[in-house]
Scaffold this motif. Sequence first.
Motif, PDB file in Angstrom:
ATOM      1  N   ALA A  68     -47.388 -16.414   6.206  1.00 52.36           N
ATOM      2  CA  ALA A  68     -48.654 -15.689   6.050  1.00 52.36           C
ATOM      3  C   ALA A  68     -49.107 -15.079   7.365  1.00 52.36           C
ATOM      4  CB  ALA A  68     -49.724 -16.633   5.499  1.00 52.36           C
ATOM      5  N   ALA A  69     -48.905 -15.814   8.464  1.00 54.40           N
ATOM      6  CA  ALA A  69     -49.274 -15.286   9.790  1.00 54.40           C
ATOM      7  C   ALA A  69     -48.434 -14.064  10.144  1.00 54.40           C
ATOM      8  CB  ALA A  69     -49.107 -16.379  10.843  1.00 54.40           C
ATOM      9  N   ALA A  70     -47.152 -14.102   9.785  1.00 55.85           N
ATOM     10  CA  ALA A  70     -46.283 -12.948  10.045  1.00 55.85           C
ATOM     11  C   ALA A  70     -46.760 -11.729   9.253  1.00 55.85           C
ATOM     12  CB  ALA A  70     -44.839 -13.293   9.687  1.00 55.85           C
ATOM     13  N   LYS A  71     -47.107 -11.943   7.985  1.00 59.91           N
ATOM     14  CA  LYS A  71     -47.607 -10.840   7.153  1.00 59.91           C
ATOM     15  C   LYS A  71     -48.929 -10.295   7.695  1.00 59.91           C
ATOM     16  CE  LYS A  71     -44.631 -10.704   3.654  1.00 59.91           C
ATOM     17  NZ  LYS A  71     -43.903  -9.471   3.250  1.00 59.91           N
ATOM     18  N   GLN A  72     -49.798 -11.216   8.104  1.00 64.40           N
ATOM     19  CA  GLN A  72     -51.122 -10.836   8.610  1.00 64.40           C
ATOM     20  C   GLN A  72     -51.032  -9.945   9.837  1.00 64.40           C
ATOM     21  OE1 GLN A  72     -53.623 -14.258   9.490  1.00 64.40           O
ATOM     22  NE2 GLN A  72     -54.586 -13.175  11.190  1.00 64.40           N
ATOM     23  N   THR A  73     -50.076 -10.225  10.707  1.00 65.13           N
ATOM     24  CA  THR A  73     -49.980  -9.501  11.983  1.00 65.13           C
ATOM     25  C   THR A  73     -48.991  -8.343  11.949  1.00 65.13           C
ATOM     26  OG1 THR A  73     -48.319 -11.109  12.739  1.00 65.13           O
ATOM     27  CG2 THR A  73     -50.627 -11.536  13.329  1.00 65.13           C
ATOM     28  N   GLY A  74     -48.296  -8.170  10.834  1.00 65.56           N
ATOM     29  CA  GLY A  74     -47.328  -7.087  10.740  1.00 65.56           C
ATOM     30  C   GLY A  74     -46.013  -7.368  11.438  1.00 65.56           C
ATOM     31  N   ALA A  75     -45.718  -8.653  11.696  1.00 64.54           N
ATOM     32  CA  ALA A  75     -44.425  -9.007  12.299  1.00 64.54           C
ATOM     33  C   ALA A  75     -43.310  -8.721  11.293  1.00 64.54           C
ATOM     34  CB  ALA A  75     -44.419 -10.477  12.705  1.00 64.54           C
ATOM     35  N   ASP A  76     -42.164  -8.287  11.787  1.00 65.84           N
ATOM     36  CA  ASP A  76     -41.045  -8.029  10.875  1.00 65.84           C
ATOM     37  C   ASP A  76     -39.934  -9.057  11.000  1.00 65.84           C
ATOM     38  OD1 ASP A  76     -40.395  -7.147  13.402  1.00 65.84           O
ATOM     39  OD2 ASP A  76     -39.521  -5.245  12.772  1.00 65.84           O
ATOM     40  N   ALA A  77     -40.118 -10.074  11.879  1.00 67.13           N
ATOM     41  CA  ALA A  77     -39.093 -11.100  12.060  1.00 67.13           C
ATOM     42  C   ALA A  77     -39.740 -12.413  12.489  1.00 67.13           C
ATOM     43  CB  ALA A  77     -38.073 -10.653  13.102  1.00 67.13           C
ATOM     44  N   ILE A  78     -39.043 -13.510  12.186  1.00 69.74           N
ATOM     45  CA  ILE A  78     -39.497 -14.845  12.579  1.00 69.74           C
ATOM     46  C   ILE A  78     -38.366 -15.558  13.302  1.00 69.74           C
ATOM     47  CG2 ILE A  78     -40.162 -17.149  11.751  1.00 69.74           C
ATOM     48  CD1 ILE A  78     -41.740 -15.841   9.547  1.00 69.74           C
ATOM     49  N   HIS A  79     -38.654 -16.049  14.513  1.00 70.94           N
ATOM     50  CA  HIS A  79     -37.715 -16.867  15.289  1.00 70.94           C
ATOM     51  C   HIS A  79     -38.227 -18.302  15.242  1.00 70.94           C
ATOM     52  CE1 HIS A  79     -35.162 -18.499  18.335  1.00 70.94           C
ATOM     53  NE2 HIS A  79     -34.718 -17.322  18.753  1.00 70.94           N
ATOM     54  N   PRO A  80     -37.406 -19.264  14.759  1.00 69.65           N
ATOM     55  CA  PRO A  80     -37.893 -20.642  14.611  1.00 69.65           C
ATOM     56  C   PRO A  80     -37.771 -21.509  15.851  1.00 69.65           C
ATOM     57  CG  PRO A  80     -35.689 -20.507  13.748  1.00 69.65           C
ATOM     58  CD  PRO A  80     -36.040 -19.110  14.233  1.00 69.65           C
ATOM     59  N   ILE A  96     -36.652 -14.794   4.253  1.00 70.48           N
ATOM     60  CA  ILE A  96     -35.866 -13.653   3.762  1.00 70.48           C
ATOM     61  C   ILE A  96     -36.485 -13.090   2.481  1.00 70.48           C
ATOM     62  CG2 ILE A  96     -33.611 -12.977   2.853  1.00 70.48           C
ATOM     63  CD1 ILE A  96     -32.416 -15.166   4.747  1.00 70.48           C
ATOM     64  N   ASP A  97     -36.897 -13.994   1.581  1.00 71.71           N
ATOM     65  CA  ASP A  97     -37.500 -13.562   0.317  1.00 71.71           C
ATOM     66  C   ASP A  97     -38.816 -12.815   0.536  1.00 71.71           C
ATOM     67  OD1 ASP A  97     -35.385 -14.715  -0.990  1.00 71.71           O
ATOM     68  OD2 ASP A  97     -36.467 -16.528  -1.580  1.00 71.71           O
ATOM     69  N   ALA A  98     -39.481 -13.112   1.660  1.00 75.38           N
ATOM     70  CA  ALA A  98     -40.739 -12.434   1.974  1.00 75.38           C
ATOM     71  C   ALA A  98     -40.507 -11.062   2.599  1.00 75.38           C
ATOM     72  CB  ALA A  98     -41.576 -13.304   2.911  1.00 75.38           C
ATOM     73  N   GLY A  99     -39.251 -10.665   2.703  1.00 73.97           N
ATOM     74  CA  GLY A  99     -38.931  -9.354   3.254  1.00 73.97           C
ATOM     75  C   GLY A  99     -38.903  -9.321   4.764  1.00 73.97           C
ATOM     76  N   LEU A 100     -38.797 -10.494   5.398  1.00 74.59           N
ATOM     77  CA  LEU A 100     -38.790 -10.597   6.856  1.00 74.59           C
ATOM     78  C   LEU A 100     -37.383 -10.893   7.361  1.00 74.59           C
ATOM     79  CD1 LEU A 100     -41.981 -12.819   7.144  1.00 74.59           C
ATOM     80  CD2 LEU A 100     -41.854 -10.370   7.618  1.00 74.59           C
ATOM     81  N   ILE A 101     -37.148 -10.597   8.627  1.00 74.21           N
ATOM     82  CA  ILE A 101     -35.869 -10.907   9.261  1.00 74.21           C
ATOM     83  C   ILE A 101     -35.900 -12.353   9.749  1.00 74.21           C
ATOM     84  CG2 ILE A 101     -34.329 -10.379  11.193  1.00 74.21           C
ATOM     85  CD1 ILE A 101     -35.415  -7.494  11.082  1.00 74.21           C
ATOM     86  N   TRP A 102     -34.907 -13.128   9.364  1.00 81.19           N
ATOM     87  CA  TRP A 102     -34.762 -14.508   9.818  1.00 81.19           C
ATOM     88  C   TRP A 102     -33.825 -14.519  11.019  1.00 81.19           C
ATOM     89  CZ3 TRP A 102     -36.355 -19.281  10.020  1.00 81.19           C
ATOM     90  CH2 TRP A 102     -35.469 -20.336  10.279  1.00 81.19           C
ATOM     91  N   VAL A 103     -34.338 -14.944  12.177  1.00 83.41           N
ATOM     92  CA  VAL A 103     -33.524 -14.990  13.393  1.00 83.41           C
ATOM     93  C   VAL A 103     -32.795 -16.331  13.419  1.00 83.41           C
ATOM     94  CG1 VAL A 103     -33.474 -14.737  15.889  1.00 83.41           C
ATOM     95  CG2 VAL A 103     -35.204 -13.520  14.552  1.00 83.41           C
ATOM     96  N   GLY A 104     -31.690 -16.372  12.689  1.00 77.44           N
ATOM     97  CA  GLY A 104     -30.923 -17.600  12.576  1.00 77.44           C
ATOM     98  C   GLY A 104     -29.803 -17.416  11.577  1.00 77.44           C
ATOM     99  N   PRO A 105     -29.025 -18.465  11.354  1.00 79.74           N
ATOM    100  CA  PRO A 105     -27.908 -18.360  10.413  1.00 79.74           C
ATOM    101  C   PRO A 105     -28.388 -18.236   8.971  1.00 79.74           C
ATOM    102  CG  PRO A 105     -28.195 -20.624  11.129  1.00 79.74           C
ATOM    103  CD  PRO A 105     -29.121 -19.797  11.960  1.00 79.74           C
ATOM    104  N   LYS A 106     -27.478 -17.827   8.107  1.00 77.88           N
ATOM    105  CA  LYS A 106     -27.805 -17.703   6.694  1.00 77.88           C
ATOM    106  C   LYS A 106     -28.143 -19.078   6.110  1.00 77.88           C
ATOM    107  CE  LYS A 106     -23.896 -15.556   6.177  1.00 77.88           C
ATOM    108  NZ  LYS A 106     -22.713 -14.803   5.695  1.00 77.88           N
TER     109      LYS A 106
END
Length: 623
Positions: A68-80, A96-106
């Motif tokens: 939700a924070a990523a969507k709120q701020t317009g981020a296009d990727a998440i690094h864990p 991935i399902d939220a349409g964001l880039i996952w910075v990590g393995p599948k």
Amino acid sequence: MITKLLIANRGEIACRIIRTARAMGIATVAVYSDADAKALHVRQADEAVHIGPSPAAESYLVGAKIIAAAKQTGADAIHPGYGFLSENADFAQAVIDAGLIWVGPKPASIRAMGLKDAAKQLMRAAGVPVTPGYDGSDQSVERLTKEAEAIGYPVLIKAVAGGGGKGMRKVDAPADFAAALESCRREAKASFGNDEVLLEKWITSPRHIEVQVFGDSHGSVVHLFERDCSLQRRHQKVIEEAPAPGMDAATREAICAAAVRAAKAVDYEGAGTIEFIADASEGLRADRIFFMEMNTRLQVEHPVTEEITGVDLVEWQLLVASGEPLPKRQEELSINGHAIEARLYAEDPAKGFLPSTGTLEMFAIDDGYARIETGVAQGDAISPFYDPMIAKIVTHAETREQAIWRMEDCLSEQLVFPVRTNAPFLLRALLSEDFMAARLDTGLIGRNPEWADAVALSQAARDQAAHAMLHRQPSDASVQTPGFRLNAPDRSEVAMMLGSEIVSGNASRPAAGVLQLNDGETVWLNEAGETFALRPFAARGTGQASAADGAIIAPMPGKVITVDVAEGQAVTAGQRLMVLEAMKMEHALTAPFDGVVEGLAVDAGSQVQVEAVLCKVMPASKE
């Protein structure tokens, strides 16, 4: 290419990721809990979003809040980062399902390596050597007992979903197996929600060797050589280095090739680590190094690999996540020099490594010969809610010996106060004969309990502090000025406060080799890795608090649990005034002499810092 990155983590790894993202022109978003509202990673990010209360289970571990924070701020990727949700396949899929880039393995790769038994079976099929043992589906006590006997004692019981040393027991004899199995299962169920176990042959002289691998979405996988993480305390890494000492070219080629096969077997993308256990009883040999597990994320110790290869692994993660190929081919990667990393924790080795929390009144680490990765600055607080790591100290040099000496310099000069650290413990381990000679195995720390002993401030260090005070405060009433003495050297005695203790030093001949840093009226000293703060002793009537004034001073950070006196109350010498709870122990504070309580500054429940004046006992007036 990623344009705005949300970092689903905190502390030093969040700051580390922010640094690389900024260099790449990528905007950053931090997330934070109540405890981290003023944290360094929040201050460094371009934006920050509050995600909940201080406990991680209500903030950093709630994937929905992070997305939700990523969507709120317009981020296009998440690094864990690492820890928290970094190896959670369900969270990766949700990103991935939220349409964001996952910075990590599948997610499928994370799941394939998530359970140790399934991972070992997969590795065995891929031709990767695995430790002799049992990882079958029959989990009955009878079958496990039979398999342990077939393997031969000692054996190691490991939770299939475990990590960090939890759900792991060494069993030396058949009579101990049933009880150890029950204990291991109980801990695994509580920690991971899964009580299944596997068995492995206990390795003699075990060394923990791991290989950094990296894959992209175009089918390429490379290794970036190995790290040695054998120096461990209760299965937690303490000092890591790269490359592994004593690793010859043929053995390196064999283990690194096996790591690449392991990564290709799960169609791996991004940064990962293949962990091996080596039987080093006859040195490092390719036929005695076995697969343990794969960490499907960036590792805490990744900086040592970066130092010897010149590669920014976070940059590679962001490039690969954006769909780009690996920046280098295998033949373009090589080892340059030697790197060592020491983990500086907020803990007290002399008190069983209990965590130490509080505000960093002093925090200074010289980065002249070291790379410092930290998530705090002077004035920040060390929170009880999260991992107690203060900083990672990384040194790099042409040789291992030079890297050790640079690490010694850094540990011998850092200043952290009043929070206690494991720096003296690290220094003793680093300079031990076994570590210097690279006689390493995972049991080395356990065989040297004296490394955790407390450090006492020497007279030489007190003299150094006295010299600093004398030259800064020549008119102080507590300083005895130099004078001529027949057949004896001149002396300058300076009275100082070391916590609530009055100590003295000879300022005429300061000791050499003790680091000092003057800050206001305080002299800070590092002796054998421990930080000490000495303050001028003030005689009664100067208005400054000291034990001699009757000031009741907190000996350490803690909580006042009872107050037994009231303002203006008459007390007698030795009478209990209050009780302070610190480090899970109670400390009674008593009146130093007959008198009257004045300036009572705390109530039951008050949190206090070290050396805070809690009240004073003023001598009763004489009629």
